[in-house]
Write an enzyme that holds these catalytic residues in place. Structure first.
Site, PDB file in Angstrom:
ATOM      1  N   TYR A  64     -36.636   7.667  40.007  1.00  0.00           N
ATOM      2  CA  TYR A  64     -37.642   7.616  38.933  1.00  0.00           C
ATOM      3  C   TYR A  64     -37.125   6.743  37.789  1.00  0.00           C
ATOM      4  O   TYR A  64     -37.797   5.821  37.329  1.00  0.00           O
ATOM      5  CB  TYR A  64     -37.949   9.031  38.428  1.00  0.00           C
TER       6      TYR A  64
HETATM    7  N1  LIG Z   1     -44.333  13.573  29.875  1.00  0.00           N
HETATM    8  C1  LIG Z   1     -43.073  13.165  29.639  1.00  0.00           C
HETATM    9  O1  LIG Z   1     -42.234  13.935  29.161  1.00  0.00           O
HETATM   10  C2  LIG Z   1     -42.673  11.747  29.916  1.00  0.00           C
HETATM   11  C3  LIG Z   1     -41.357  11.367  29.592  1.00  0.00           C
HETATM   12  C4  LIG Z   1     -40.957  10.068  29.844  1.00  0.00           C
HETATM   13  C5  LIG Z   1     -41.851   9.154  30.364  1.00  0.00           C
HETATM   14  N2  LIG Z   1     -43.110   9.542  30.688  1.00  0.00           N
HETATM   15  C6  LIG Z   1     -44.014   8.533  31.245  1.00  0.00           C
HETATM   16  O2  LIG Z   1     -45.226   8.540  30.510  1.00  0.00           O
HETATM   17  C7  LIG Z   1     -46.319   8.236  31.355  1.00  0.00           C
HETATM   18  C8  LIG Z   1     -47.352   9.341  31.286  1.00  0.00           C
HETATM   19  O3  LIG Z   1     -46.732  10.563  31.694  1.00  0.00           O
HETATM   20  P1  LIG Z   1     -47.509  11.936  31.760  1.00  0.00           P
HETATM   21  O4  LIG Z   1     -46.551  12.994  31.381  1.00  0.00           O
HETATM   22  O5  LIG Z   1     -48.811  11.824  31.065  1.00  0.00           O
HETATM   23  O6  LIG Z   1     -47.719  12.050  33.338  1.00  0.00           O
HETATM   24  P2  LIG Z   1     -49.010  12.453  34.171  1.00  0.00           P
HETATM   25  O7  LIG Z   1     -48.584  12.586  35.592  1.00  0.00           O
HETATM   26  O8  LIG Z   1     -49.690  13.622  33.541  1.00  0.00           O
HETATM   27  O9  LIG Z   1     -49.966  11.193  34.010  1.00  0.00           O
HETATM   28  C9  LIG Z   1     -49.916  10.058  34.832  1.00  0.00           C
HETATM   29  C10 LIG Z   1     -51.342   9.750  35.285  1.00  0.00           C
HETATM   30  O10 LIG Z   1     -51.295   8.550  36.048  1.00  0.00           O
HETATM   31  C11 LIG Z   1     -52.101   8.694  37.198  1.00  0.00           C
HETATM   32  N3  LIG Z   1     -51.559   7.810  38.226  1.00  0.00           N
HETATM   33  C12 LIG Z   1     -50.393   7.942  38.910  1.00  0.00           C
HETATM   34  N4  LIG Z   1     -50.253   6.942  39.781  1.00  0.00           N
HETATM   35  C13 LIG Z   1     -51.342   6.138  39.652  1.00  0.00           C
HETATM   36  C14 LIG Z   1     -51.784   4.951  40.280  1.00  0.00           C
HETATM   37  N5  LIG Z   1     -51.078   4.384  41.268  1.00  0.00           N
HETATM   38  N6  LIG Z   1     -52.965   4.389  39.894  1.00  0.00           N
HETATM   39  C15 LIG Z   1     -53.706   4.966  38.903  1.00  0.00           C
HETATM   40  N7  LIG Z   1     -53.352   6.116  38.286  1.00  0.00           N
HETATM   41  C16 LIG Z   1     -52.177   6.689  38.652  1.00  0.00           C
HETATM   42  C17 LIG Z   1     -52.010  10.167  37.565  1.00  0.00           C
HETATM   43  O11 LIG Z   1     -53.123  10.616  38.318  1.00  0.00           O
HETATM   44  C18 LIG Z   1     -51.906  10.840  36.200  1.00  0.00           C
HETATM   45  O12 LIG Z   1     -53.182  11.252  35.751  1.00  0.00           O
HETATM   46  C19 LIG Z   1     -45.723   8.021  32.730  1.00  0.00           C
HETATM   47  O13 LIG Z   1     -45.494   6.655  32.909  1.00  0.00           O
HETATM   48  C20 LIG Z   1     -44.415   8.779  32.670  1.00  0.00           C
HETATM   49  O14 LIG Z   1     -43.476   8.266  33.588  1.00  0.00           O
HETATM   50  C21 LIG Z   1     -43.538  10.819  30.462  1.00  0.00           C
END
Ligand SMILES: NC(=O)c1ccc[n+]([C@@H]2O[C@H](COP(=O)([O-])OP(=O)(O)OC[C@H]3O[C@@H](n4cnc5c(N)ncnc54)[C@H](O)[C@@H]3O)[C@@H](O)[C@H]2O)c1
Length: 322
Positions: free
Chosen positions: A153
């Site tokens: 990841y």
């Molecule tokens: N939540 C955290 O603590 C955190 C920390 C560091 C980084 N991030 C990053 O922030 C971003 C958002 O995270 P989040 O917590 O909202 O995660 P999440 O999984 O709730 O949201 C990601 C969304 O992207 C959609 N998705 C995934 N693959 C896809 C694709 N191929 N095409 C279209 N849609 C797709 C999913 O259906 C989901 O709704 C991500 O990039 C994640 O890696 C989150």
């Protein structure tokens, strides 16, 4: 202003859309593939709320499918692209690396390439604190080395930073990467500690406490995250290589076991604990410096952990009719 947000049905995407939709002169074009990594009903619920706004348009698109995505880019002249769509989660990446390659590398490349072709004014993307790996210098600063990701990841997210940098250098595409630190709050992710712990406590089930609760996380409240992203939109990087990277953190790290205690106190019930070893791919500690972010956007993440947890638990009870 037309803003394209990928991953709009996700935790951060949904909350960001809600926030931006409160502003005048913004139209949001949200895309998501609505995959079933976690409860799809939560994604649908978020989407149904967003759809009540007349300034929000949704398209079900997978960013790893270039041709479909290109058709979508052709439809409108977007000013800003915010790429949040990704396969998230460190642990899931151990067994399912190919999902991460599809969405986080191929999908990311497609969004980046189309942002170049369609001359997007500012491309903003989600990175993660995981790119720091196991550092021993805290607080973590943006210029620190990040070449040893501990999980696939983290590797996929580091790849995003590198690809975006080269596009800024060669094509002068203004790119901003945001390293989010353990984001939590209402409508949060069911695979993350706050949701899992809260659920286990309410259901009188055992809480899995990795590393016996000794690792440290910089828990960052969702409102502080979306306020930061909102302010970054207008802070387009310039110069010879128009590229910037920022930590988005609270800069107030806590041990996991203290985090759990806080949840127990809020709910008013003790957790049954299953003490476990450190999980492969996890880092021991995150604690981000927010100096660079605060200097740029003049906003300091402010939510106190106890208040943030209280807001989550209130939401959880309402959402699950408890
Ligand atoms: N939540 C955290 O603590 C955190 C920390 C560091 C980084 N991030 C990053 O922030 C971003 C958002 O995270 P989040 O917590 O909202 O995660 P999440 O999984 O709730 O949201 C990601 C969304 O992207 C959609 N998705 C995934 N693959 C896809 C694709 N191929 N095409 C279209 N849609 C797709 C999913 O259906 C989901 O709704 C991500 O990039 C994640 O890696 C989150």
């Amino acid at each position: 202003m037309k803003v394209l947000i990928t991953g709009c049905c996700g935790f951060i995407g949904y909350n960001l859309c809600l926030k931006l939709l409160k502003k005048k002169n913004i139209r949001i074009y949200g895309i998501d593939n609505l995959n079933s990594y976690y409860d799809i009903n939560l994604k649908k619920k978020r989407l149904s709320i967003l759809k009540t706004s007349k300034n929000f348009t949704f398209n079900k698109i997978d960013i790893s499918k270039y041709n479909n995505l290109k058709k979508f880019f052709k439809k409108n002249k977007y000013d800003i692209v915010i790429n949040l769509a990704a396969q998230a989660g460190v642990r899931y990446s151990i067994k399912n690396p190919s999902n991460y390659f599809e969405s986080n590398v191929i999908g990311f490349f497609n969004v980046l390439e189309l942002s170049r072709i369609f001359k997007i004014k500012h491309f903003i993307f989600a990175s993660t604190s995981s790119v720091y790996g196991n550092s021993n210098k805290f607080p973590l600063k943006e210029e620190q080395k990040t070449e040893k990701p501990l999980s696939f990841y983290a590797a996929s997210k580091k790849t995003n930073e590198i690809l975006a940098y080269s596009y800024s250098n060669i094509y002068k595409l203004p790119c901003t990467g945001l390293r989010f630190f353990t984001v939590y709050g209402p409508y949060g992710r069911p695979d993350m500690a706050l949701y899992l712990f809260t659920k286990a406590i309410f259901n009188s089930k055992k809480v899995n406490l990795f590393n016996n609760g000794n690792h440290v996380r910089d828990y960052t409240y969702i409102d502080d995250v979306v306020n930061s992203v909102e302010k970054i939109i207008t802070k387009k990087p310039d110069g010879a290589v128009p590229y910037s990277i920022y930590n988005v953190a609270s800069s107030r790290p806590k041990k996991l076991k203290e985090f759990l205690k806080n949840i127990e106190k809020t709910i008013g019930k003790r957790a049954k604990i299953n003490y476990l070893d450190m999980q492969q791919g996890d880092v021991y500690k995150t604690h981000g410096s927010t100096n660079k972010l605060i200097n740029k956007i003049k906003y300091r993440p402010k939510m106190k952990l106890s208040e943030g947890i209280k807001r989550f638990v209130e939401w959880y009870k309402k959402y699950h009719n408890i």
